[in-house]
Design a protein around this motif. Structure first.
Motif, mmCIF file in Angstrom:
data_model
loop_
_atom_site.group_PDB
_atom_site.id
_atom_site.type_symbol
_atom_site.label_atom_id
_atom_site.label_comp_id
_atom_site.label_asym_id
_atom_site.label_seq_id
_atom_site.Cartn_x
_atom_site.Cartn_y
_atom_site.Cartn_z
ATOM 1 N N ILE A 73 0.820 -1.215 0.000
ATOM 2 C CA ILE A 73 0.000 0.000 0.000
ATOM 3 C C ILE A 73 0.851 1.260 0.000
ATOM 4 N N HIS A 74 2.045 1.192 0.596
ATOM 5 C CA HIS A 74 2.889 2.389 0.665
ATOM 6 C C HIS A 74 3.457 2.761 -0.706
ATOM 7 N N GLN A 75 3.681 1.765 -1.563
ATOM 8 C CA GLN A 75 4.117 2.060 -2.924
ATOM 9 C C GLN A 75 3.007 2.777 -3.696
ATOM 10 N N VAL A 76 1.773 2.359 -3.462
ATOM 11 C CA VAL A 76 0.627 3.027 -4.092
ATOM 12 C C VAL A 76 0.540 4.484 -3.631
ATOM 13 N N VAL A 77 0.658 4.690 -2.321
ATOM 14 C CA VAL A 77 0.564 6.046 -1.762
ATOM 15 C C VAL A 77 1.706 6.927 -2.275
ATOM 16 N N GLN A 78 2.921 6.366 -2.354
ATOM 17 C CA GLN A 78 4.069 7.147 -2.819
ATOM 18 C C GLN A 78 3.871 7.641 -4.249
ATOM 19 N N LYS A 79 3.270 6.814 -5.103
ATOM 20 C CA LYS A 79 2.999 7.241 -6.480
ATOM 21 C C LYS A 79 2.036 8.421 -6.497
ATOM 22 N N VAL A 80 1.034 8.370 -5.611
ATOM 23 C CA VAL A 80 0.080 9.485 -5.511
ATOM 24 C C VAL A 80 0.793 10.759 -5.080
ATOM 25 N N LEU A 81 1.637 10.646 -4.054
ATOM 26 C CA LEU A 81 2.331 11.835 -3.534
ATOM 27 C C LEU A 81 3.308 12.404 -4.556
ATOM 28 N N GLN A 82 3.916 11.544 -5.374
ATOM 29 C CA GLN A 82 4.792 12.039 -6.441
ATOM 30 C C GLN A 82 4.001 12.859 -7.458
ATOM 31 N N LEU A 83 2.798 12.381 -7.788
ATOM 32 C CA LEU A 83 1.948 13.130 -8.719
ATOM 33 C C LEU A 83 1.514 14.466 -8.121
ATOM 34 N N ILE A 84 1.098 14.438 -6.853
ATOM 35 C CA ILE A 84 0.620 15.648 -6.189
ATOM 36 C C ILE A 84 1.749 16.656 -6.020
ATOM 37 N N ASP A 85 2.945 16.163 -5.722
ATOM 38 C CA ASP A 85 4.084 17.027 -5.424
ATOM 39 C C ASP A 85 4.456 17.918 -6.604
ATOM 40 N N LEU A 86 4.138 17.467 -7.820
ATOM 41 C CA LEU A 86 4.494 18.235 -9.016
ATOM 42 C C LEU A 86 3.751 19.565 -9.087
ATOM 43 N N THR A 87 2.538 19.594 -8.562
ATOM 44 C CA THR A 87 1.710 20.812 -8.644
ATOM 45 C C THR A 87 1.336 21.367 -7.274
ATOM 46 N N LEU A 88 2.016 20.894 -6.228
ATOM 47 C CA LEU A 88 1.644 21.296 -4.865
ATOM 48 C C LEU A 88 2.032 22.753 -4.603
ATOM 49 N N PRO A 89 1.071 23.584 -4.140
ATOM 50 C CA PRO A 89 1.410 24.970 -3.797
ATOM 51 C C PRO A 89 2.470 25.019 -2.692
#
Length: 345
Positions: A196-212
């Motif tokens: 599950i942590h690999q799944v979450v890390q992929k999400v955070l990588q996507l979010i981090d690209l556009t995170l204010p």
């Protein structure tokens, strides 16, 4: 019979409070509920022992002074360590004791969750049945409309006129995509073992690209959680939808999004009890969700934002359901927590 020993065997938290809301007595269940030892409980006023409780402290004070009783069902309680509970509150005046009342706080978290989930599942299935029938009625003529526009485009010689058929095709495709999003995943896909942590890390990588710049991401993982049977793409979509909502809630004032994973034992999902489950929580310290939206939050097309589609949480709920799990939400100003609960085999 020792009365104090008897009260300590109750599962209901029991306090004796005065009209200044100072506890004169607290049983063992009260210590456990608030996570505070009895000595410290008796040293502070009641409002200092929690972050939030769904009954006004002034109402409690006035009721103790007036020797009146109060009953409040399914009220929220947030303890000092940030744990959310649903409780029934009962205040009863004590006879022959001036300005003293008995306060009972009974946890109803499990009953509330089961009732809420069964009700939500029933409403969700009814909504999906309606949407599926509506989608069928929309997609058939939409396909014909698109096909006719393509045929017309081939017959037209002037590029200026083809702009209009291109517009028809573009808008038909947009409507079809909207209908597909409304439907969401309808049946279980092929599942395999993933972390599950690999799944979450992929999400955070996507979010981090556009995170204010005014929003920070924090992680609090339990590394002992075993691999679980899942569709990683679907779960990634569910987590992404919730994290994006948290980002949008914080974009104006900033704040923190915390991703936390834990295991829980003996948890009921729907009508089935599981020995071990994963609890994946997405927590933000934003303004909170309006109370009037909480009961319908996971329905299709329900949103608190003017530009929102109201599909993200509905799709996330459906993905959790297809994995045999559920999503819960608790929200108050400064703390909104979505928890995806999934069975671990």
């Amino acid at each position: 019979m020792d009365t104090n020993n008897l009260l300590n065997h109750l599962v209901t938290a029991v306090f004796v409070i005065d009209n200044e809301l100072r506890p004169h007595y607290a049983n063992a269940a009260a210590e456990q509920l608030l996570g505070i030892s009895s000595n410290k409980l008796l040293e502070q006023r009641l409002p200092e022992l929690y972050q939030f409780m769904g009954v006004d402290s002034e109402l409690l004070k006035d009721s103790v002074t007036a020797n009146q009783g109060i009953t409040v069902n399914t009220a929220a309680l947030i303890t000092l360590d940030g744990v959310h509970h649903m409780i029934d509150i009962t205040l009863s005046p004590m006879e022959h004791e001036d300005n003293l009342s008995l306060l009972e706080l009974r946890q109803v978290d499990q009953q509330h969750r089961i009732h809420q989930q069964l009700n939500l599942d029933a409403q969700q299935q009814a909504a999906q049945f309606l949407v599926r029938n509506l989608a069928h009625e929309i997609k058939n003529p939409l396909g014909g409309l698109r096909g006719a526009a393509q045929l017309l485009s081939r017959e037209l010689k002037e590029p200026r006129l083809k702009e209009f058929t291109d517009l028809i095709i573009e808008q038909a495709d947009r409507l079809r995509n909207l209908v597909d999003k409304l439907l969401g995943p309808q049946r279980p896909t092929q599942h395999s073992d993933h972390n599950i942590h690999q799944v979450v890390q992929k999400v955070l990588q996507l979010i981090d690209l556009t995170l204010p710049a005014n929003i920070t991401l924090a992680r609090d993982y339990d590394p002992s959680i075993p691999d679980m049977h899942m569709d990683p793409d679907q779960l990634q979509q569910a987590v992404l939808n919730i994290v994006q909502n948290a980002t949008q809630a914080l974009e104006h004032h900033g704040g923190e999004i915390l991703i936390r994973t834990r295991t829980q034992h003996q948890v009921t999902i729907g009508t089935k009890r599981h020995k071990l489950v994963l609890a994946l929580s997405i927590i933000d310290n934003g303004p909170g969700i309006p109370a009037e939206l909480l009961d319908t939050l996971f329905y299709p097309m329900v949103t608190g934002r003017e530009d929102g589609s109201g599909l993200g949480l509905s799709i996330a709920h459906n993905i959790a359901r297809l994995h045999g799990g559920r999503i819960d939400c608790v929200s108050a100003p400064g703390h909104t927590e979505f928890t995806i609960t999934l069975p671990l085999q």
